[in-house]
Design a protein around this motif. Structure first.
Motif, PDB file in Angstrom:
ATOM      1  N   ASP A 146      10.801  21.088  45.987  1.00  0.00           N
ATOM      2  CA  ASP A 146      11.661  19.900  46.002  1.00  0.00           C
ATOM      3  C   ASP A 146      10.861  18.654  46.365  1.00  0.00           C
ATOM      4  O   ASP A 146      11.072  17.578  45.806  1.00  0.00           O
ATOM      5  CB  ASP A 146      12.803  20.086  47.005  1.00  0.00           C
ATOM      6  CG  ASP A 146      13.830  21.128  46.545  1.00  0.00           C
ATOM      7  OD1 ASP A 146      13.854  21.448  45.341  1.00  0.00           O
ATOM      8  OD2 ASP A 146      14.600  21.603  47.406  1.00  0.00           O
ATOM      9  N   SER A 147       9.943  18.803  47.310  1.00  0.00           N
ATOM     10  CA  SER A 147       9.077  17.700  47.703  1.00  0.00           C
ATOM     11  C   SER A 147       8.190  17.271  46.539  1.00  0.00           C
ATOM     12  O   SER A 147       8.039  16.074  46.251  1.00  0.00           O
ATOM     13  CB  SER A 147       8.229  18.115  48.908  1.00  0.00           C
ATOM     14  OG  SER A 147       7.331  17.104  49.292  1.00  0.00           O
ATOM     15  N   LEU A 148       7.601  18.251  45.838  1.00  0.00           N
ATOM     16  CA  LEU A 148       6.766  17.938  44.682  1.00  0.00           C
ATOM     17  C   LEU A 148       7.553  17.225  43.594  1.00  0.00           C
ATOM     18  O   LEU A 148       7.019  16.357  42.889  1.00  0.00           O
ATOM     19  CB  LEU A 148       6.155  19.218  44.118  1.00  0.00           C
ATOM     20  CG  LEU A 148       5.039  19.879  44.932  1.00  0.00           C
ATOM     21  CD1 LEU A 148       4.676  21.219  44.317  1.00  0.00           C
ATOM     22  CD2 LEU A 148       3.812  18.980  45.002  1.00  0.00           C
ATOM     23  N   ALA A 149       8.836  17.565  43.456  1.00  0.00           N
ATOM     24  CA  ALA A 149       9.666  16.938  42.425  1.00  0.00           C
ATOM     25  C   ALA A 149       9.781  15.434  42.629  1.00  0.00           C
ATOM     26  O   ALA A 149       9.950  14.685  41.663  1.00  0.00           O
ATOM     27  CB  ALA A 149      11.054  17.585  42.417  1.00  0.00           C
ATOM     28  N   THR A 150       9.657  14.980  43.864  1.00  0.00           N
ATOM     29  CA  THR A 150       9.802  13.549  44.145  1.00  0.00           C
ATOM     30  C   THR A 150       8.553  12.750  43.776  1.00  0.00           C
ATOM     31  O   THR A 150       8.621  11.523  43.689  1.00  0.00           O
ATOM     32  CB  THR A 150      10.115  13.306  45.633  1.00  0.00           C
ATOM     33  OG1 THR A 150       8.986  13.664  46.444  1.00  0.00           O
ATOM     34  CG2 THR A 150      11.336  14.107  46.077  1.00  0.00           C
ATOM     35  N   VAL A 151       7.435  13.432  43.562  1.00  0.00           N
ATOM     36  CA  VAL A 151       6.183  12.703  43.285  1.00  0.00           C
ATOM     37  C   VAL A 151       5.569  13.064  41.935  1.00  0.00           C
ATOM     38  O   VAL A 151       4.561  12.470  41.537  1.00  0.00           O
ATOM     39  CB  VAL A 151       5.134  12.945  44.395  1.00  0.00           C
ATOM     40  CG1 VAL A 151       5.571  12.301  45.699  1.00  0.00           C
ATOM     41  CG2 VAL A 151       4.837  14.431  44.579  1.00  0.00           C
ATOM     42  N   THR A 152       6.140  14.030  41.230  1.00  0.00           N
ATOM     43  CA  THR A 152       5.627  14.409  39.917  1.00  0.00           C
ATOM     44  C   THR A 152       6.404  13.646  38.855  1.00  0.00           C
ATOM     45  O   THR A 152       7.621  13.788  38.738  1.00  0.00           O
ATOM     46  CB  THR A 152       5.774  15.919  39.677  1.00  0.00           C
ATOM     47  OG1 THR A 152       5.196  16.636  40.775  1.00  0.00           O
ATOM     48  CG2 THR A 152       5.081  16.329  38.391  1.00  0.00           C
ATOM     49  N   ALA A 153       5.708  12.822  38.089  1.00  0.00           N
ATOM     50  CA  ALA A 153       6.355  11.991  37.084  1.00  0.00           C
ATOM     51  C   ALA A 153       7.008  12.846  36.007  1.00  0.00           C
ATOM     52  O   ALA A 153       6.590  13.980  35.746  1.00  0.00           O
ATOM     53  CB  ALA A 153       5.328  11.053  36.456  1.00  0.00           C
ATOM     54  N   SER A 154       8.028  12.316  35.358  1.00  0.00           N
ATOM     55  CA  SER A 154       8.631  12.984  34.218  1.00  0.00           C
ATOM     56  C   SER A 154       7.563  13.221  33.159  1.00  0.00           C
ATOM     57  O   SER A 154       6.846  12.302  32.778  1.00  0.00           O
ATOM     58  CB  SER A 154       9.764  12.122  33.655  1.00  0.00           C
ATOM     59  OG  SER A 154      10.316  12.709  32.502  1.00  0.00           O
ATOM     60  N   GLY A 155       7.439  14.458  32.717  1.00  0.00           N
ATOM     61  CA  GLY A 155       6.375  14.808  31.787  1.00  0.00           C
ATOM     62  C   GLY A 155       5.066  15.144  32.465  1.00  0.00           C
ATOM     63  O   GLY A 155       4.082  15.453  31.790  1.00  0.00           O
ATOM     64  N   GLY A 156       5.048  15.082  33.790  1.00  0.00           N
ATOM     65  CA  GLY A 156       3.836  15.374  34.548  1.00  0.00           C
ATOM     66  C   GLY A 156       3.635  16.866  34.754  1.00  0.00           C
ATOM     67  O   GLY A 156       4.465  17.696  34.381  1.00  0.00           O
ATOM     68  N   THR A 157       2.506  17.193  35.391  1.00  0.00           N
ATOM     69  CA  THR A 157       2.097  18.594  35.534  1.00  0.00           C
ATOM     70  C   THR A 157       1.636  18.878  36.955  1.00  0.00           C
ATOM     71  O   THR A 157       0.920  18.075  37.549  1.00  0.00           O
ATOM     72  CB  THR A 157       0.940  18.914  34.566  1.00  0.00           C
ATOM     73  OG1 THR A 157       1.369  18.682  33.227  1.00  0.00           O
ATOM     74  CG2 THR A 157       0.491  20.368  34.705  1.00  0.00           C
ATOM     75  N   VAL A 158       2.029  20.035  37.472  1.00  0.00           N
ATOM     76  CA  VAL A 158       1.499  20.562  38.725  1.00  0.00           C
ATOM     77  C   VAL A 158       0.538  21.699  38.379  1.00  0.00           C
ATOM     78  O   VAL A 158       0.907  22.631  37.666  1.00  0.00           O
ATOM     79  CB  VAL A 158       2.622  21.084  39.646  1.00  0.00           C
ATOM     80  CG1 VAL A 158       2.030  21.759  40.881  1.00  0.00           C
ATOM     81  CG2 VAL A 158       3.559  19.953  40.043  1.00  0.00           C
ATOM     82  N   GLN A 159      -0.688  21.600  38.876  1.00  0.00           N
ATOM     83  CA  GLN A 159      -1.681  22.669  38.737  1.00  0.00           C
ATOM     84  C   GLN A 159      -1.784  23.360  40.093  1.00  0.00           C
ATOM     85  O   GLN A 159      -2.215  22.746  41.067  1.00  0.00           O
ATOM     86  CB  GLN A 159      -3.040  22.102  38.317  1.00  0.00           C
ATOM     87  CG  GLN A 159      -3.018  21.280  37.044  1.00  0.00           C
ATOM     88  CD  GLN A 159      -2.921  22.136  35.780  1.00  0.00           C
ATOM     89  OE1 GLN A 159      -2.640  23.330  35.836  1.00  0.00           O
ATOM     90  NE2 GLN A 159      -3.172  21.524  34.633  1.00  0.00           N
ATOM     91  N   LEU A 160      -1.392  24.622  40.149  1.00  0.00           N
ATOM     92  CA  LEU A 160      -1.247  25.322  41.425  1.00  0.00           C
ATOM     93  C   LEU A 160      -2.179  26.529  41.461  1.00  0.00           C
ATOM     94  O   LEU A 160      -2.076  27.428  40.623  1.00  0.00           O
ATOM     95  CB  LEU A 160       0.217  25.750  41.592  1.00  0.00           C
ATOM     96  CG  LEU A 160       0.667  26.296  42.935  1.00  0.00           C
ATOM     97  CD1 LEU A 160       2.183  26.081  43.089  1.00  0.00           C
ATOM     98  CD2 LEU A 160       0.367  27.777  43.076  1.00  0.00           C
TER      99      LEU A 160
END
Length: 220
Positions: A146-160
């Motif tokens: 949920d925290s990541l959702a606030t800083v990841t732009a629409s169309g963005g990517t999280v590399q985990l």
């Protein structure tokens, strides 16, 4: 696709409750950096991060969530991308800033809580998590997503990149594929595009590192 505001205000450290890892270990994250290198500090970027960067896995503005002493963030910034590293350990932030100055690499490092990234007031095209997700328990993982959702732009990517529960000589707090899928719920705007086997180096493993997952997670 990303937004950028002015100077970031660092969070008061005393306002942050301890995470499950800190409770179980009996010490704050900062203690890991005060008596020599932390176990996950290998003196340079993770090979998996280097490979991912070489393959074009980072673009636009980049957030390194739980950046430690900054080696991964500095590697990405050296490629010419604007990078912000966020870390809860004050000693690690100081180390990262010192490295950036010595190497003359333009990267920002701030003190902050990965469970409350909305306080940054910014969004990013790519977010890197190298070794943070697996330190959280089940409830914290959902809160972290949920925290990541606030800083990841629409169309963005999280590399985990996190420890895997598959294979011999696993790292501490290994997680399953399902743990990752469960945290990043499609109903919350996430799409888990891929979860691939990788390796994560530590001071406790040989140069091959520990079994890991590299997950690519997209934000709708």
């Amino acid at each position: 696709m990303s937004e950028r505001s002015g100077t970031l205000a660092e969070e008061p450290h005393q306002d942050r409750p301890p995470t499950s890892h800190e409770i179980s270990s009996g010490q704050p994250w900062d203690a890991s950096y005060q008596d020599g290198p932390a176990p996950w500090d290998i003196g340079g970027p993770q090979p998996a991060v280097e490979r991912l960067a070489a393959a074009g896995g980072f673009s636009g503005t980049v957030l390194d969530a739980g950046c430690g002493s900054g080696d991964n963030a500095l590697h990405i910034a050296a490629l010419g991308l604007p990078v912000l590293g966020v870390e809860v350990a004050e000693t690690a932030v100081a180390m990262a800033r010192e490295k950036a100055e010595e190497l003359q690499i333009a990267a920002e490092f701030v003190l902050g809580d990965a469970l409350h990234l909305e306080r940054l007031g910014r969004t990013f095209d790519t977010v890197l998590d190298c070794g943070l997700f697996h330190t959280f328990d089940g409830d914290e993982r959902r809160a972290y997503a949920d925290s990541l959702a606030t800083v990841t732009a629409s169309g963005g990517t999280v590399q985990l990149l996190c420890f895997s529960d598959e294979g011999p000589d696993t790292g501490p707090h290994p997680v399953s594929r399902q743990d990752i899928v469960a945290a990043f719920d499609p109903a919350d705007g996430w799409t888990v595009a891929a979860i691939e086997p990788e390796r994560l180096r530590t001071a406790y493993h040989d140069e091959a590192g520990a079994p890991a997952w590299l997950a690519t997670i997209n934000r709708r």
